[in-house]
Design an enzyme around this catalytic site. Sequence first.
Site, PDB file in Angstrom:
ATOM      1  N   CYS A  96     -42.902   8.743   5.896  1.00 39.17           N
ATOM      2  CA  CYS A  96     -41.898   8.956   4.869  1.00 39.17           C
ATOM      3  C   CYS A  96     -41.808  10.448   4.560  1.00 39.17           C
ATOM      4  O   CYS A  96     -42.788  11.060   4.157  1.00 39.17           O
ATOM      5  CB  CYS A  96     -42.281   8.187   3.607  1.00 39.17           C
ATOM      6  SG  CYS A  96     -41.154   8.539   2.253  1.00 39.17           S
ATOM      7  N   ASN A 129     -43.310   2.626   7.354  1.00 39.00           N
ATOM      8  CA  ASN A 129     -43.423   1.192   7.612  1.00 39.00           C
ATOM      9  C   ASN A 129     -44.857   0.699   7.438  1.00 39.00           C
ATOM     10  O   ASN A 129     -45.814   1.440   7.644  1.00 39.00           O
ATOM     11  CB  ASN A 129     -42.973   0.900   9.049  1.00 39.00           C
ATOM     12  CG  ASN A 129     -41.486   1.115   9.211  1.00 39.00           C
ATOM     13  OD1 ASN A 129     -40.686   0.549   8.487  1.00 39.00           O
ATOM     14  ND2 ASN A 129     -41.109   1.971  10.155  1.00 39.00           N
TER      15      ASN A 129
HETATM   16 ZN    ZN Z   1     -38.608   0.540   7.823  1.00 45.43          ZN
END
Ligand code: ZN
Length: 308
Positions: free
Chosen positions: A244, A253
């Site tokens: 991220c 994820n």
């Molecule tokens: Zn994702």
Amino acid sequence: MTSIHAPEVLISEVGPRDGLQSVKATMPTADKLRWIDALAAAGLREIEVASFVPAKLLPQMADADRVVQHALRHTGVRVMALVPNLRGAQAALMAGAQKLTLPVSASAAHSMANVRKTPEAMVEEVKAVLRLRDEMAPGVPVEIGMSTAFGCTLQGSVPEDDVLRLAVWLAQAGVDEIGLSDTTGMGNPAQVRRLFKRMFQEIGSLTGSAHMHNTRGLGLANCLAAHEVGVRTFDSSLGGLGGCPYAPGASGNVVTEDLVFMLEAMGVSTGIDWSLLMAARESLRTGLPGEPLYGMTPEVGLPKGWSI
Ligand code: ZN
């Protein structure tokens, strides 16, 4: 594999699409194919292998055709492709994709920013994709991944009624499955439980996968909450690929390896072989040298006396 039970959950591996799309580097096609082979060998039964978008927008996905065609050799794997629109759906079906997934945003602000369409206009696009599917490949399921279902960085909170209303429209349009995505990692277990419960009440067995993000460390907790209310399909990516950008050090994820460990430790059979999953992790590392890979269990290994 020591598990004698048939798999009780489906882990849908999204690394080759969601993961690779989120990193700067482009994995060479040959490495991608080797990685997908390793994932199939480890027992993954559904893999999102590519995204059918213009190559100039996403050079990482320029080889989508070849990747789909290669993945089709794995008869135990359902080869899934992400398609943002009708044109992408046509290309994916021509390449032989066995399942399509379309992102539809629950947040109007996110939808406008991403695809310059309201969620209502996206439902019309979905209907066009379904008509095309009926003509070209009637057996291919069309799944919706409803993004920002648990909150949106642009809009803030997303009313649960908005999520449910959109899910009902999509179900009426005739899609095969609707999953909920925590795109920005804002969901919490109580919310996940509540929203998926309502999904089952409103659209029953069309309720699809939980696509959770680990941005704030709640990825596994959210998967567990979804499992407790009956969700049996989980999206995750090997090595948590797809960091991220807003939270350095946090993976995007949910990490496939840790998810497999959690479920197997609970006695829920995943159908995945741990040592072959570790081999797939090595294959990912080779294809994307220098890219950080996440996951706790791969670092410390399985507990003493364990095998999966
Ligand atoms: Zn994702």
